[in-house]
Design a protein around this motif. Structure first.
Motif, PDB file in Angstrom:
ATOM      1  N   LEU A 110     -15.565   1.735   2.312  1.00  0.00           N
ATOM      2  CA  LEU A 110     -15.244   1.551   0.892  1.00  0.00           C
ATOM      3  C   LEU A 110     -13.731   1.524   0.678  1.00  0.00           C
ATOM      4  CD1 LEU A 110     -16.208   1.626  -2.183  1.00  0.00           C
ATOM      5  CD2 LEU A 110     -15.847   4.081  -2.022  1.00  0.00           C
ATOM      6  N   LEU A 111     -13.056   2.499   1.261  1.00  0.00           N
ATOM      7  CA  LEU A 111     -11.608   2.594   1.083  1.00  0.00           C
ATOM      8  C   LEU A 111     -10.887   1.407   1.713  1.00  0.00           C
ATOM      9  CD1 LEU A 111     -11.129   6.412   1.708  1.00  0.00           C
ATOM     10  CD2 LEU A 111     -10.901   5.228  -0.464  1.00  0.00           C
ATOM     11  N   LEU A 117     -22.080   9.127   5.567  1.00  0.00           N
ATOM     12  CA  LEU A 117     -21.252   9.245   4.358  1.00  0.00           C
ATOM     13  C   LEU A 117     -19.790   8.960   4.676  1.00  0.00           C
ATOM     14  CD1 LEU A 117     -22.712  12.460   2.657  1.00  0.00           C
ATOM     15  CD2 LEU A 117     -22.953  10.108   1.873  1.00  0.00           C
ATOM     16  N   GLU A 118     -19.312   9.530   5.778  1.00  0.00           N
ATOM     17  CA  GLU A 118     -17.914   9.322   6.168  1.00  0.00           C
ATOM     18  C   GLU A 118     -17.663   7.847   6.488  1.00  0.00           C
ATOM     19  OE1 GLU A 118     -16.083  11.553   5.436  1.00  0.00           O
ATOM     20  OE2 GLU A 118     -16.750  13.526   6.057  1.00  0.00           O
ATOM     21  N   ARG A 159     -12.120  -1.555   2.164  1.00  0.00           N
ATOM     22  CA  ARG A 159     -12.416  -2.751   1.371  1.00  0.00           C
ATOM     23  C   ARG A 159     -11.558  -2.801   0.109  1.00  0.00           C
ATOM     24  NH1 ARG A 159     -17.589  -1.876   0.502  1.00  0.00           N
ATOM     25  NH2 ARG A 159     -17.522  -1.561  -1.740  1.00  0.00           N
ATOM     26  N   LYS A 160     -11.384  -1.651  -0.511  1.00  0.00           N
ATOM     27  CA  LYS A 160     -10.601  -1.593  -1.747  1.00  0.00           C
ATOM     28  C   LYS A 160      -9.125  -1.899  -1.497  1.00  0.00           C
ATOM     29  CE  LYS A 160     -13.696  -0.413  -4.720  1.00  0.00           C
ATOM     30  NZ  LYS A 160     -14.472  -1.541  -4.244  1.00  0.00           N
ATOM     31  N   CYS A 161      -8.695  -1.695  -0.260  1.00  0.00           N
ATOM     32  CA  CYS A 161      -7.268  -1.871   0.030  1.00  0.00           C
ATOM     33  C   CYS A 161      -6.981  -3.158   0.784  1.00  0.00           C
ATOM     34  CB  CYS A 161      -6.751  -0.683   0.837  1.00  0.00           C
ATOM     35  SG  CYS A 161      -6.554   0.774  -0.177  1.00  0.00           S
ATOM     36  N   GLY A 162      -7.935  -4.040   0.859  1.00  0.00           N
ATOM     37  CA  GLY A 162      -7.711  -5.301   1.573  1.00  0.00           C
ATOM     38  C   GLY A 162      -7.379  -6.419   0.609  1.00  0.00           C
ATOM     39  N   TRP A 179     -14.188  12.027  12.545  1.00  0.00           N
ATOM     40  CA  TRP A 179     -13.169  11.003  12.283  1.00  0.00           C
ATOM     41  C   TRP A 179     -12.577  10.461  13.575  1.00  0.00           C
ATOM     42  CZ3 TRP A 179     -12.837   8.295   8.105  1.00  0.00           C
ATOM     43  CH2 TRP A 179     -13.259   8.834   6.886  1.00  0.00           C
ATOM     44  N   LEU A 180     -12.460  11.326  14.589  1.00  0.00           N
ATOM     45  CA  LEU A 180     -11.991  10.843  15.896  1.00  0.00           C
ATOM     46  C   LEU A 180     -12.986   9.813  16.434  1.00  0.00           C
ATOM     47  CD1 LEU A 180     -10.814  14.108  17.729  1.00  0.00           C
ATOM     48  CD2 LEU A 180      -9.398  12.344  16.701  1.00  0.00           C
ATOM     49  N   ARG A 220      -3.621   3.484   9.509  1.00  0.00           N
ATOM     50  CA  ARG A 220      -4.895   3.680  10.209  1.00  0.00           C
ATOM     51  C   ARG A 220      -6.019   2.861   9.573  1.00  0.00           C
ATOM     52  NH1 ARG A 220      -7.401   3.501  14.374  1.00  0.00           N
ATOM     53  NH2 ARG A 220      -9.346   2.913  13.402  1.00  0.00           N
ATOM     54  N   HIS A 239     -19.332   5.307   5.342  1.00  0.00           N
ATOM     55  CA  HIS A 239     -19.391   4.555   4.084  1.00  0.00           C
ATOM     56  C   HIS A 239     -18.065   4.678   3.332  1.00  0.00           C
ATOM     57  CE1 HIS A 239     -20.841   2.895   0.332  1.00  0.00           C
ATOM     58  NE2 HIS A 239     -20.441   3.978  -0.293  1.00  0.00           N
ATOM     59  N   LEU A 240     -17.542   5.893   3.290  1.00  0.00           N
ATOM     60  CA  LEU A 240     -16.273   6.128   2.596  1.00  0.00           C
ATOM     61  C   LEU A 240     -15.151   5.330   3.255  1.00  0.00           C
ATOM     62  CD1 LEU A 240     -14.699   7.748   0.419  1.00  0.00           C
ATOM     63  CD2 LEU A 240     -14.257   9.441   2.192  1.00  0.00           C
ATOM     64  N   LYS A 241     -15.142   5.349   4.574  1.00  0.00           N
ATOM     65  CA  LYS A 241     -14.122   4.616   5.335  1.00  0.00           C
ATOM     66  C   LYS A 241     -14.179   3.123   4.987  1.00  0.00           C
ATOM     67  CE  LYS A 241     -12.725   4.041  10.197  1.00  0.00           C
ATOM     68  NZ  LYS A 241     -11.478   4.799  10.287  1.00  0.00           N
ATOM     69  N   ARG A 263       0.817  -1.213   0.000  1.00  0.00           N
ATOM     70  CA  ARG A 263       0.000   0.000   0.000  1.00  0.00           C
ATOM     71  C   ARG A 263       0.852   1.265   0.000  1.00  0.00           C
ATOM     72  NH1 ARG A 263      -2.969  -1.538  -2.511  1.00  0.00           N
ATOM     73  NH2 ARG A 263      -4.185  -3.341  -1.997  1.00  0.00           N
ATOM     74  N   LEU A 269     -15.090   7.951  14.569  1.00  0.00           N
ATOM     75  CA  LEU A 269     -14.987   6.742  13.737  1.00  0.00           C
ATOM     76  C   LEU A 269     -13.734   5.937  14.063  1.00  0.00           C
ATOM     77  CD1 LEU A 269     -16.104   8.099  10.254  1.00  0.00           C
ATOM     78  CD2 LEU A 269     -17.189   6.230  11.483  1.00  0.00           C
ATOM     79  N   ASP A 270     -12.658   6.639  14.375  1.00  0.00           N
ATOM     80  CA  ASP A 270     -11.390   5.968  14.681  1.00  0.00           C
ATOM     81  C   ASP A 270     -11.311   5.493  16.131  1.00  0.00           C
ATOM     82  OD1 ASP A 270     -10.435   6.322  12.130  1.00  0.00           O
ATOM     83  OD2 ASP A 270      -9.312   8.137  12.580  1.00  0.00           O
TER      84      ASP A 270
END
Lengths: 191, 86
Positions: B57-58, B50-51, B60-63, B19-20, A151, B53-55, A49, B22-23
């Motif tokens: 999506l991203l 929305l945030e 999933r795309k990077c796994g 984001w804090l 993260r 969902h984006l989290k 990545r 969500l994280d």
């Protein structure tokens, strides 16, 4: 290195990191192989990545595990092996990126789009998403990309990321915010 | 952004900390305050969705990348070589 008592694969798999590190330090190759087996996947994903090419990622991970083997004696806390791996892998990858010309391609997982059951229209959409994400990741600074990958893909805490990269939590938050803003903009059509 | 409704925690404050949240990087009390706000404020909940969902999506795309099958063997071979030299 001494010749400690060797153990079977099943026994090694059941041991915690600290025990495996201690045995590896005594020259037990099977113990170290178990550590490699345990963490080569996450470290490869991290490297891929950040550096964006499978060849560079493989080289980075191989170098990291060789360096780790050589430096086990310098590890003060055996239980901290994983954090040390994250730090070493990230730094190795950042060094690769700094030496490389800008805008080298970032490979992304094609797993979802390659699924045979995917409808053709869905496959086209997924492919477009991947292209957009590839471009967006490529445009992040190496440090932003590293923070974001640690993260989002690896679930590391802000504290762990700060320690891994050698910066402050505040800087991590800033880099993540900027990375996410850029990625959100690019990925907006697919929300 | 502000939805115009009275809340204990201001909308702009919530969105700056989404984001804090969500994280899972805020403390228990702060998390509870943000959760309360999201439960009662539809515009913020929508933005949060929305945030989130984006989290997802991203991520999933990077796994799904697997280390090459021969990587462990290559590492082992190199270590054996090094040990032979020592």
């Amino acid at each position: 290195m001494g010749g400690g008592v060797r153990m079977g694969v099943a026994e090694a798999a059941a041991l915690d990191d600290a025990t495996l590190v201690a045995r590896s330090r005594d020259g037990d190759m099977r113990a170290y192989e178990q550590l490699v087996r345990r963490y080569q996947g996450p470290m490869y994903r991290l490297a891929l990545r950040i550096v964006g090419s499978s060849g560079d990622a493989e080289d980075a991970v191989q170098d990291v595990f060789l360096t780790a083997w050589r430096r086990l004696g310098q590890l003060h806390d055996d239980a901290a092996f994983l954090g040390w791996l994250y730090r070493t892998t990230t730094n190795q990858c950042l060094n690769v990126l700094r030496k490389r010309k800008p805008h080298a391609d970032t490979e992304l997982d094609e797993h979802e789009s390659a699924e045979p059951r995917t409808r053709p229209d869905r496959a086209v959409e997924v492919s477009a998403q991947l292209d957009a994400l590839r471009d967006a990741l490529r445009d992040l600074t190496p440090e932003q990309r590293a923070c974001w990958v640690l993260r989002e893909v690896h679930g590391r805490s802000y504290d762990e990321i700060a320690e891994t990269i050698g910066t402050t939590q505040q800087a991590v938050r800033g880099r993540l915010a900027r990375a996410r803003a850029q990625l959100a903009e690019v990925m907006a059509p697919w929300r | 952004m502000n939805c115009g409704e009275p809340h204990d925690t201001d909308c702009s404050e919530v969105l700056s900390e989404v984001w804090l949240f969500l994280d899972r990087e805020c403390d228990k009390d702060r998390r509870a305050a943000l959760q309360t706000h999201l439960d009662e404020c539809h515009p913020c909940l929508e933005q949060f969705g929305l945030e989130e969902h984006l989290k997802a999506l991203l991520a999933r795309k990077c796994g799904g990348d697997y280390a090459p099958a021969d990587l462990k063997a290559r590492i082992r071979a190199t270590i054996v070589e090094i040990r032979a030299e020592d």
